[in-house]
Each structure stands twice: as structure tokens, then as C-alpha cells.
Design an enzyme around this catalytic site. Structure first.
Site, PDB file in Angstrom:
ATOM      1  N   GLU A 160       0.806  -1.238   0.000  1.00 39.99           N
ATOM      2  CA  GLU A 160       0.000   0.000   0.000  1.00 39.99           C
ATOM      3  C   GLU A 160       0.830   1.274   0.000  1.00 39.99           C
ATOM      4  O   GLU A 160       0.523   2.221   0.732  1.00 39.99           O
ATOM      5  CB  GLU A 160      -0.976  -0.006   1.182  1.00 39.99           C
ATOM      6  CG  GLU A 160      -2.039  -1.061   1.038  1.00 39.99           C
ATOM      7  CD  GLU A 160      -3.286  -0.820   1.885  1.00 39.99           C
ATOM      8  OE1 GLU A 160      -3.278   0.069   2.740  1.00 39.99           O
ATOM      9  OE2 GLU A 160      -4.277  -1.544   1.668  1.00 39.99           O
ATOM     10  N   GLU A 371      -5.103  -8.572  -0.192  1.00 41.57           N
ATOM     11  CA  GLU A 371      -5.956  -8.270   0.971  1.00 41.57           C
ATOM     12  C   GLU A 371      -7.367  -7.998   0.487  1.00 41.57           C
ATOM     13  O   GLU A 371      -7.558  -7.426  -0.604  1.00 41.57           O
ATOM     14  CB  GLU A 371      -5.480  -7.021   1.733  1.00 41.57           C
ATOM     15  CG  GLU A 371      -4.250  -7.227   2.564  1.00 41.57           C
ATOM     16  CD  GLU A 371      -3.857  -5.983   3.360  1.00 41.57           C
ATOM     17  OE1 GLU A 371      -4.755  -5.231   3.807  1.00 41.57           O
ATOM     18  OE2 GLU A 371      -2.646  -5.777   3.529  1.00 41.57           O
TER      19      GLU A 371
HETATM   20  C1  BG6 Z   1      -4.600  -2.428   4.812  1.00 41.02           C
HETATM   21  C2  BG6 Z   1      -3.262  -2.705   5.434  1.00 41.02           C
HETATM   22  O1  BG6 Z   1      -4.624  -1.079   4.571  1.00 41.02           O
HETATM   23  O2  BG6 Z   1      -5.741  -2.577   5.565  1.00 41.02           O
HETATM   24  C3  BG6 Z   1      -3.311  -3.589   6.656  1.00 41.02           C
HETATM   25  O3  BG6 Z   1      -2.363  -3.208   4.482  1.00 41.02           O
HETATM   26  C4  BG6 Z   1      -4.491  -3.204   7.507  1.00 41.02           C
HETATM   27  O4  BG6 Z   1      -2.088  -3.506   7.304  1.00 41.02           O
HETATM   28  C5  BG6 Z   1      -5.767  -3.410   6.697  1.00 41.02           C
HETATM   29  O5  BG6 Z   1      -4.575  -3.878   8.721  1.00 41.02           O
HETATM   30  C6  BG6 Z   1      -7.046  -3.106   7.456  1.00 41.02           C
HETATM   31  O6  BG6 Z   1      -7.043  -1.801   7.971  1.00 41.02           O
HETATM   32  P1  BG6 Z   1      -7.276  -1.546   9.521  1.00 41.02           P
HETATM   33  O7  BG6 Z   1      -7.032  -0.112   9.725  1.00 41.02           O
HETATM   34  O8  BG6 Z   1      -8.660  -1.962   9.810  1.00 41.02           O
HETATM   35  O9  BG6 Z   1      -6.292  -2.412  10.242  1.00 41.02           O
END
Ligand code: BG6
Length: 476
Positions: A160, A371
Site C-alpha cells: 500500500e 488483501e
Molecule cells: C490495509 C493494510 O490497509 O488494511 C493492513 O495493508 C491493515 O495492514 C488493513 O490492517 C485493514 O485496515 P485496519 O485499519 O482496519 O487495520
């Protein structure tokens, strides 16, 4: 059946969010160890204690039938000072983790850098705006490729790298408005560093594959007003294409250059930068995809960021505000997106289908989801069960649409949602959970220091196991 035969089903994690053991066995500190947390949220010091639980966790992933596990390497565990002396214990830890994955036929998908920067480097060089950071990163990559060339077949460069910049109008560490010129130069340097890493990987690990891992979405125009459509095109360029075009075509999108000109942003592009990017040839594109955005034309040119200084970054409205790009567009809610039956949240099951098709057409490269998912508090029942129906419903919708996307030409070869096990969220502690595997701990750092952190299988664990066993055919 549309999922390819050797489709990589798995899930993801990042070192700072799962490992814990932040000061153990010679690891140096990172900006995540020293970072200010939102009120009520635990630190990243103890995570899910993957450092001591990795064997059990990987066995549970194998039980689910994982073909792939995405994890990241802690730069400061390998090079405590960010450069220079190598920490043998760090090398040993990841060797053991990779061996454990291979024991079960699970391919590690390894992110080189997932947000956590060694403090020593920040003290020396400040930020990615300093080009010395590029050399430090390439040197770190060299250490990784040398040591893990026999253990890793799939590498991801940076996680990201677009998000911090695109949503970075407010500096997370100070809560104050950022210098946009500096920010976009950080982005350029990170792109150059990644391109160099891709070249190096191809030289040192000829059998391995490597690609970037930005967060990519697609902007839907809010209405049929052509200006909204143009805003959506421009938003796609600024939020998404500018972070991939250089690595594939060696150019920035023209509309981004226009945006930079209008906003006095000058990239310090040095001789050779664009050529290094043009020739690096990533083997695939990994991308995080949680939902697409909906965009409306914005015709004013000034935003008063000072009113956002210190605002709570956990609110959805914060992220939407950060998407306001003067003279270009802004993010608006989309009333046409479906609402989940289990908890009524509005979500976008089409995001992967649409975005993977768009990327396939633009880049003609294999794609993997690094993700995707939905985080929420979960309840551990007295009998050790966790009923996360909402997660099953959310992922089911995504996978169903992803399958259609593949039929329509999306070049997807794997799906690694967030996350394998519960972990510490970037903004919302351990209360907001994403895993198939429940980790028994709460926000209390003192307790976490010595907690057993017992693992439990959630309902989604058993569901995902069926999905994988049927290669995506059984989603019930
Ligand atoms: C992504 C990241 O932006 O989203 C992760 O790569 C992150 O590291 C995930 O945990 C979810 O976001 P959050 O803020 O709910 O942890």
C-alpha cells in the site's frame, strides 16, 4: 467451475501486526513500535505473538487447506539499524517460518516492506523523500534475496505504498496537514526503489516471481453527468494508475501530470528513474482491494485541511474527506451498494470483479488479491466457538463476484484475504478482528505481555476450509 486448477487460496498478515516480540532476539525498533495509538488501542508490541505461535498458526492454515500464506518480513529484525549488521536470529526466524509453510505445501507470499520502518533509518534519513532511503532499501532486498532465495518463490515489494500518500493530506504521526510536494516525492522514490528491487530479484533469484502490492480500487462515477465520469477517470489515475503505470509502462498518467501542475507539485525525477521503472517488468500485480469508491466532480480548488487536524482517523468520514482532491473529485456514499443481511453494513461485493477486469485490460499481467475482507469485533463464546456469520456473508459475496470476473477475463491466480489470524488493526487495536483464527487477547498491553494467546477456530474457519477444498465451488 471458473477458478483455475492451481488457484492460490490463502490469507494474509503483516509482521508488525502479528509477530509481537518487538524487542526480542536482537530486533531493532520500528516506527510502529514507537507509534502513538488511537485512545483505547493496544500497541503493536505483542501482536498475536506469531513469533512464538507460528508452528501452531501454520498448522491451522494447513488444516484450512491453504495453498499460500502472505506474511511480511520485519526490516528491523533482519537489519536492526536498517542497514549494516545482519541479525542472524532474524534470518533464522524467517527460515523456520518458511520451512514450516513448505512442510504443508503452503507457498509463502512475502512482502518486503509493510509499513514498519526501522527507527534508525528514519533518524538518519528522515523519510522516503531522501533518496538515500532507496539505497538502504535495495541493500535490505539484497540481504533478503541472498538469504531466502531457496525459501521464497513469490515476493511482493511494498504494501500500500499509494495509500499513505493518496490519503496523506493529514500526517498520521503529527495529526497536522502534510506537505503534498514532499509526499508525492516520497511516492516517486518508493516506486524507483521497488523497480530496483524487481531488477535485483530477477538477477539474484531467477526462479522467483515478484510484484508490487498497492491498494487498488476503481472509481464509479456518482451520476451519468460527464463531469462525474471525468472525475472518476482522473481519480483512477491519481489513486490507482499512477502507482502501477510507471512499473509497467515507465510513465505517469497524463492527468496526474496535469494535477501536479495545477497544485504546484514537482517530482524530482532524476536521470534514469523512468528507464529503471520501464524495464523492471514485474511478474504479476498483487493488490489489496476492500471496496471501490464513488466519485463526484469537485470544482473548487481549495480545501481547508486545518479543520481536519487531529481528527479521528477511525471514522469513515475521515477517509472520505482525505479523498477530496480539489479541482478533480470527491468521494461520496453509494446508495446502490447492497447491505449485508447479517449486520446491515453496506459493502461492495463487485470491487474485485470490476477492478481485476480493469487491471487485466490495462496491464495484461497475472493478478493476485493480497488483501480483502471485513473487520469487526468477534465474541468468544463459553464453549470456544466464534460465530462470525457476517464475515462469511461478506467473503462469500466477494468470491462469487470474483469468479464471474475470472469468467469475464480477470487474470486472477490467487486470493489472500485479510487476515489469516486476528491481528492488531492499523487504527483500531485488536478489538477489530479480521481473522479466520481467533486470538485470545484484548487491548491491555500489560496482560498481553504474558498472555497465552490461545487460538480458536471461528465459524469462518470451517467455511473457508470447504471453499478451498471445493476450489471455490461450495460457498454455502
Ligand atoms: C490495509 C493494510 O490497509 O488494511 C493492513 O495493508 C491493515 O495492514 C488493513 O490492517 C485493514 O485496515 P485496519 O485499519 O482496519 O487495520
Amino acid at each position: 467451475m471458473s477458478f483455475p486448477k492451481n488457484f492460490f487460496w490463502g490469507a494474509s498478515s503483516s509482521c508488525a501486526q502479528v509477530e509481537g516480540a518487538y524487542d526480542v532476539d536482537g530486533k531493532g525498533l520500528t516506527n510502529w513500535d514507537t507509534r502513538r495509538q488511537n485512545p483505547g488501542c493496544c500497541s503493536f508490541h505483542y501482536g498475536s505473538d506469531f513469533y512464538h505461535h507460528y508452528k501452531e498458526d501454520i498448522a491451522l492454515m494447513a488444516e484450512m487447506g491453504f495453498k499460500m500464506f502472505r506474511l511480511s518480513i520485519s526490516w528491523a529484525r533482519i537489519l536492526p539499524e536498517g542497514e549494516g549488521e545482519i541479525n542472524p536470529k532474524g534470518i533464522e526466524f524467517y527460515k523456520n517460518v518458511f520451512a514450516e509453510c513448505h512442510k504443508y505445501g503452503i507457498e509463502p507470499l512475502v512482502t518486503i516492506f509493510h509499513f514498519d520502518m526501522p527507527v534508525a533509518l528514519l533518524e538518519k534519513y528522515g523519510s522516503w523523500a531522501n533518496r538515500k532511503m532507496i539505497d538502504a532499501y535495495v541493500n535490505y532486498c539484497k540481504v533478503l534475496f541472498e538469504n531466502f532465495k531457496d525459501d521464497v518463490n513469490y515476493w511482493l515489494t511494498n504494501n500500500e505504498y499509494n495509500v499513505m500518500i493518496f490519503y496523506g493530506a493529514i500526517d498520521m504521526s503529527t495529526g497536522q496537514p502534510s506537505d503534498l510536494n514532499r509526499l508525492y516525492n516520497e511516492g516517486h522514490n518508493e516506486l524507483v526503489a521497488m523497480a530496483k528491487a524487481i531488477h535485483l530479484c530477477h538477477e539474484m533469484c531467477p526462479n522467483a516471481k515478484i510484484g508490487p502490492a498497492p491498494n487498488i480500487d476503481t472509481a464509479y462515477p456518482a451520476t451519468t453527468n460527464p463531469l462525474d465520469y471525468i472525475a472518476a477517470l482522473d481519480m483512477n489515475d491519481l489513486r490507482n494508475n499512477m502507482w502501477l503505470d510507471p512499473l509497467v509502462f515507465g510513465t505517469y498518467p497524463a492527468s496526474v501530470n496535469k494535477y501536479f501542475k495545477n497544485h504546484d507539485i514537482k517530482l524530482d525525477i532524476q536521470d534514469g528513474d523512468m528507464e529503471i521503472m520501464k524495464t523492471c517488468k514485474p511478474d504479476f500485480i498483487g493488490f489489496n482491494c476492500y471496496g471501490n469508491s464513488t466519485v463526484e466532480h469537485l470544482d473548487y480548488y481549495k480545501i481547508d485541511w486545518s479543520e481536519m487536524a487531529g481528527a479521528d482517523n477511525r471514522n469513515m468520514s475521515y477517509l472520505m474527506k482525505m479523498m477530496e482532491k480539489p479541482g478533480l473529485g470527491k468521494s461520496v456514499p453509494n446508495p446502490l451498494l447492497p447491505k449485508a443481511e447479517t449486520d446491515g453494513h453496506s459493502y461492495d461485493p463487485y470491487c474485485i470483479r470490476v477492478t481485476a477486469r480493469r487491471l487485466s485490460e490495462r496491464y495484461r499481467l497475472p493478478l493476485i488479491i493480497t488483501e480483502n475482507g471485513y473487520g469487526r469485533p468477534d465474541t468468544l463464546e463459553a464453549d470456544g466457538t466464534i460465530h462470525d456469520d457476517y464475515r462469511i456473508e461478506h467473503l462469500r459475496g466477494m468470491i462469487r463476484e470474483m469468479e464471474k470476473g475470472i469468467e469475464e477475463g480477470a487474470l486472477l491466480f490467487g486470493y489472500c484475504p485479510w487476515s489469516a489470524m486476528d491481528l492488531v488493526s492499523t487504527r483500531e487495536g485488536i478489538t477489530k478482528r479480521y481473522g479466520f483464527i481467533y486470538v485470545d487477547r484484548d487491548e491491555d498491553d500489560e496482560k498481553a505481555k504474558t498472555a497465552e494467546m490461545k487460538r480458536y477456530r471461528k465459524d469462518s474457519f470451517y467455511w473457508y476450509k470447504k471453499v478451498i477444498a471445493s476450489n471455490g465451488a461450495d460457498l454455502d
